[in-house]
Design a protein around this motif. Sequence first.
Motif, short mmCIF file in Angstrom:
data_model
loop_
_atom_site.label_atom_id
_atom_site.label_comp_id
_atom_site.label_asym_id
_atom_site.label_seq_id
_atom_site.Cartn_x
_atom_site.Cartn_y
_atom_site.Cartn_z
N LEU B 37 -3.20 3.95 -2.81
CA LEU B 37 -2.05 3.03 -2.80
C LEU B 37 -2.50 1.60 -2.54
N THR B 44 -0.59 -0.84 2.78
CA THR B 44 -0.52 0.55 3.22
C THR B 44 -1.15 0.72 4.59
N TYR B 125 3.87 1.13 2.26
CA TYR B 125 3.76 2.58 2.46
C TYR B 125 3.17 2.89 3.82
N VAL B 253 -1.48 9.50 -6.85
CA VAL B 253 -0.94 8.24 -6.32
C VAL B 253 -0.02 7.59 -7.36
N ILE B 257 4.09 6.71 -6.81
CA ILE B 257 4.79 5.43 -6.93
C ILE B 257 5.73 5.41 -8.13
#
Lengths: 94, 282
Positions: B37, B44, B125, B253, B257
Amino acid sequence: MSLFSFARRKRPTPSAQTAKDRLQILLAHERGTGGSPEADYLPMLQRDIVAAIRKHVPIGDEDVEVRMERGDQMSSLEINIELPGAPPSGAKGR
Amino acid sequence: MTTESGTKPPLGRVIVVTSGKGGVGKTTSSAAISAGLAKQGFRTVVIDFDVGLRNLDMTMGCERRVVFDFINVIQGDAKLKQALIKDKRLDTLSILPTSQTRDKDALTREGVEKVLTELKTEFDYIICDSPAGIEHGAQMAMHFADEAVVVTNPEVSSVRDSDRILGLLGSQTHRAATDGAEPVKAQVLITRYDQERVERGEMMTVEDVLEILAVPLLGVVPESKAVLKASNVGTPVVLDGPSAAAQAYEDAVSRLIGGSVEMRIASEPRPGLLQRLFGRAS
């Protein structure tokens, strides 16, 4: 060259050696502090430092930055204290 | 910031990485997903909830830089900013290590909520690396989650425990207790998948696992030598050079998202004759 390394395959790969080194350094520190795996004195140390400086200069809890780097030979503890009202060029005391 | 079309950074999305069973790859997956991320430009933070048995710091390679931890912050002994460790490889990534000395009861619900609320203002995140089991620590890790990544090996005890965890996600979380709230969005991440053994009928297939658990699939990470090698050197697998596992995590990942990536099940390339003769580092 790789043809010959086939014959002595047993030797540790570089990443396995890295793993062993990392663990040895870490565990030496954790075992060194007599039972408790980690030094828990840092929060208290920070509180005392802040209290000592506050006797003379008003600083907030956020103005103290503590950094640590543990090494196999030497470890360092770096404490940055942002002093209010100091000239911008030398704003950080160490 | 490089985001996929149609995705905008969510502010403070909390994702728990959990499994019930130990040793299935929660910490490896937490490290890989958070690094993935961060690599895409999202701010993150990854939090270690395994109080007493901290290991995320070693997997992330920052074990020598831990000064203050999650519990110090909860107990007011340190500010959050002081406990967050900035990753040296990705400036969008931070690690919040846990304590090795305290017991899991130091993790209070109010304390966790306060820290998460503060993190939400600064991160896109928040990845919560859960301890194994279904006890207090695991419950705290999942309690405030918006989404869950349930890590499962294609193996009977792991799938059974995952089913148990899915039950808890649907009943014991903040979202489950809040009227009108969307339930926690749970997805399964199958790790240590061995295509060869599946073909020989020795391992359950992805379809088998999904049929039993009945939740969407986030990704399939093949059994890969790259995972151990990356943990040896303290690098999340997605940052440690190309590998089948890294590719699988990158794909997972992208799906996390909101991107749509075709589900491909890679496996470690089998060494050919030349490779075996001439050897290669792996």
